[in-house]
Write a protein that holds these residues in place. Structure first.
Motif, PDB file in Angstrom:
ATOM      1  N   LYS A 159      20.030  13.425 -15.675  1.00  0.00           N
ATOM      2  CA  LYS A 159      19.561  12.841 -14.418  1.00  0.00           C
ATOM      3  C   LYS A 159      20.391  11.621 -14.051  1.00  0.00           C
ATOM      4  O   LYS A 159      20.663  10.763 -14.888  1.00  0.00           O
ATOM      5  N   ILE A 182      11.627   0.161 -19.712  1.00  0.00           N
ATOM      6  CA  ILE A 182      11.273   1.362 -18.954  1.00  0.00           C
ATOM      7  C   ILE A 182      12.532   2.061 -18.451  1.00  0.00           C
ATOM      8  O   ILE A 182      12.662   3.295 -18.544  1.00  0.00           O
ATOM      9  N   GLU A 183      13.492   1.291 -17.924  1.00  0.00           N
ATOM     10  CA  GLU A 183      14.750   1.872 -17.465  1.00  0.00           C
ATOM     11  C   GLU A 183      15.520   2.498 -18.628  1.00  0.00           C
ATOM     12  O   GLU A 183      16.092   3.591 -18.507  1.00  0.00           O
ATOM     13  N   LYS A 185      14.271   3.671 -21.422  1.00  0.00           N
ATOM     14  CA  LYS A 185      13.573   4.881 -21.864  1.00  0.00           C
ATOM     15  C   LYS A 185      13.823   6.032 -20.899  1.00  0.00           C
ATOM     16  O   LYS A 185      13.965   7.189 -21.306  1.00  0.00           O
ATOM     17  N   ASN A 186      13.884   5.758 -19.622  1.00  0.00           N
ATOM     18  CA  ASN A 186      14.138   6.800 -18.633  1.00  0.00           C
ATOM     19  C   ASN A 186      15.509   7.437 -18.843  1.00  0.00           C
ATOM     20  O   ASN A 186      15.662   8.669 -18.773  1.00  0.00           O
ATOM     21  N   ILE A 187      16.509   6.608 -19.130  1.00  0.00           N
ATOM     22  CA  ILE A 187      17.854   7.137 -19.397  1.00  0.00           C
ATOM     23  C   ILE A 187      17.851   7.958 -20.678  1.00  0.00           C
ATOM     24  O   ILE A 187      18.403   9.065 -20.741  1.00  0.00           O
ATOM     25  N   GLU A 189      15.427   9.583 -22.030  1.00  0.00           N
ATOM     26  CA  GLU A 189      14.663  10.826 -21.914  1.00  0.00           C
ATOM     27  C   GLU A 189      15.370  11.895 -21.088  1.00  0.00           C
ATOM     28  O   GLU A 189      15.048  13.080 -21.207  1.00  0.00           O
ATOM     29  N   THR A 190      16.332  11.512 -20.264  1.00  0.00           N
ATOM     30  CA  THR A 190      16.896  12.467 -19.304  1.00  0.00           C
ATOM     31  C   THR A 190      18.399  12.707 -19.448  1.00  0.00           C
ATOM     32  O   THR A 190      18.949  13.578 -18.779  1.00  0.00           O
TER      33      THR A 190
END
Length: 561
Positions: A159, A182-183, A185-187, A189-190
């Motif tokens: 992503k 949070i940012e 973790k988003n990276i 996870e995707t």
């Protein structure tokens, strides 16, 4: 059973069931699915690097079965066996990374061991991560039986156009306070959406491209998505191709010539490939008995430009290069310009020029591969440096975006972990030359990649202001002003062992030099006081590796004569 072949005799064996004790052999093979007709067929060993330990290889089990089916359809009998793999992406920044380069030798040993014992007539090896690809080819070279290498294929982007290096650099950005958890973790996870090798021109895609240019893979194998019909077809075709190679008695030694290695180096440079290609290509060449040295990379690099705008230094991913035609049109460009030797034999049974004869050019509007007349860099990005810090050579990846010269003060660390802690806490500052030593082939042992510290430097915004030198290696994902493979390594008493905090160091990628500015008398005084550290491991595979391994300047091989 027939006498097994080895890399010294350079001849392949007859089927395992044709020698003394064939009744016992038949009985054993019936139990794994052979019938009467199969005993009359050439046996093709299918070396699979399938594993759940990494997405690079998680799909290769199915690909191995397709290669087996291809061998069977062409009149052979495919026999699948496994070898190991490890995950650089998971191990980077940990003690476990010491096993990474070691695994290359274990893989080569295991393929030689199984095929040598079982008497396979031909082989397909399927790899999908940094070390298992050269390991596979080295195993095939030792056996010297008709063989094809298959690349497992590249991963798709995550992503937001992310990949594994995005995660490492996000960690550095988080440590600086630029992004929150949070940012991050988003990276995390995707960034890795499924099977396939890391998506830039990192070591996996670099080595896949080099092996295809070498002639050991079918055309197009290096530039296919891991999950695609093209990759499935490639595997089946590889199984079929081994039977054709057997009929023509074409072996790796007929393909992996000096000229073929020059072609591989040329393609690596044009693609802006990983520094690990230097280590692996020299190791592969030594295995097949071809003389390839650090100096050859310099000579070839003088005439070959960097054309590909690919990560880590560029913008695009391998899947995007796949979408416009892969590396075949690039090879045609290089061939037409006289930069490749078209007479080299390949696993198709045809020459490189014959394979490329009908290749279509890239689309007119593509932005990934620059024209020869307007290259990204006029000469190679792989710079082989010599000087009083590296009398036997060092390897740098300098794209020009980092500049071509760096002078600064040494900040010395005895391990990757020590350096990483001081980068994270802000001790490393602009103007430093980070020196990470005792991470070489023997000293580490295992020559760890410094992806974590280089990513932390980039993440902290110091990419243009800090250099890093080491007797370890770099990931294909590393970028910035970095120099690795410094030889002789510190553990062997190389000059890197004698550097002290504050010493002025200059790295010049135009003059291809790397020097510490202290007097010869001071260097001699320090040498007299230096003592070799105790080995970090006394038993097990790392201890054995440290005792056997050669210098990085000669490929870090363990079976040198």
């Amino acid at each position: 059973m027939t006498e097994p072949t080895n890399h010294n005799t350079r001849r392949h064996s007859a089927p395992v069931v044709d020698g003394p004790g064939k009744a016992a052999s038949r009985a054993m093979l019936r139990a794994v699915g052979f019938n009467d007709d199969d005993f009359q067929k050439p046996q093709v060993g299918i070396a699979s690097t399938w594993s759940m330990v990494t997405p690079c290889n998680s799909h290769i089990g199915e690909l191995a079965e397709l290669a087996r089916d291809g061998a069977d359809a062409a009149g052979g009998k495919g026999v699948v066996f496994n070898t190991i793999t490890i995950s650089d992406g998971i191990a980077n920044g940990t003690e476990g990374m010491k096993y990474s380069l070691v695994s290359r030798e274990v893989i080569a040993d295991s393929i030689e061991t199984v095929a040598g014992c079982e008497g396979f007539d031909g082989l397909v090896a399927i790899g999908g991560c940094d070390k298992n690809m050269p390991g596979c080819v080295m195993g095939l070279a030792r056996l010297d039986r008709p063989s094809v290498f298959v690349y497992g294929g590249t991963i798709m982007p995550g992503k937001g156009h992310t990949d594994i290096v995005s995660v490492f650099e996000a960690m550095g950005a988080h440590s600086r306070g630029d992004i929150d958890l949070i940012e991050l973790k988003n990276i995390e996870e995707t960034a890795i959406p499924g099977p396939g090798s890391c998506g830039g021109m990192y070591t996996a895609n670099t080595m896949a491209s080099a092996i295809e240019a070498l002639g050991m893979s079918l055309p197009g194998s290096s530039a296919q998505n891991a999950i695609s019909q093209e990759k499935r077809d490639d595997c089946k075709a590889a199984g079929e191709a081994v039977l054709a190679l057997l009929a023509q008695d074409i072996k790796p030694s007929d393909i992996m010539t000096r000229e073929a290695f020059e072609n591989a180096v040329t393609v690596v440079i044009a693609l802006g490939g990983s520094t690990n290609a230097v280590l692996h290509l020299i190791g592969m060449a030594r295995t097949i008995g071809v003389e390839l040295t650090l100096a050859d990379f310099t000579e070839i690099g003088k005439r070959v430009p960097v054309l590909a705008d690919l990560r880590p230094s560029g913008h695009y991913m391998m899947s995007e290069l796949v979408a416009i035609g892969g590396i075949q049109p690039l090879m045609r460009i290089l061939l037409d310009a006289g930069l490749l030797n078209g007479n080299c034999l390949t696993v198709t049974g045809k020459t490189l020029a014959e394979n490329l004869a009908n290749v279509e050019p890239y689309p007119m509007d593509q932005q990934i591969i620059a024209p020869l007349g307007n290259p990204i860099k006029a000469e190679s990005h792989l710079r082989i440096l010599f000087g009083n810090l590296a009398p036997e050579g060092a390897v740098a990846k300098i794209t020009g975006k980092e500049g071509t010269r760096f002078s600064g003060s040494a900040r010395v660390f005895g391990s990757e972990e020590e350096a990483q802690a001081r980068i994270n806490d802000g001790t490393v500052v602009a103007g430093d030359v980070v020196v990470i030593r005792y991470e070489g082939p023997k000293g580490g042992p295992g020559m760890r990649e410094m992806l974590t510290p280089t990513s932390a430097i980039m993440g902290r915004g110091l990419g243009n202001d800090v250099a890093l030198i080491t007797d370890g290696r770099f990931s294909g994902g590393s970028h910035g002003f970095v120099v690795g493979h410094v030889s002789p390594e510190a553990f062997d008493g190389g000059p890197l062992a004698l550097v002290e905090d504050g010493d002025p160091i200059t790295i010049d990628a135009e003059a291809d030099t790397i020097d510490v500015h202290i007097s010869d008398e001071e260097m001699m005084r320090r040498r007299a006081a230096w003592q070799q550290p105790e080995p970090r491991y006394r038993k097990g595979v790392l201890a054995k590796y440290a005792k056997l391994v050669s210098s990085a300047s000669t490929g870090a091989v363990t079976d040198q004569e």
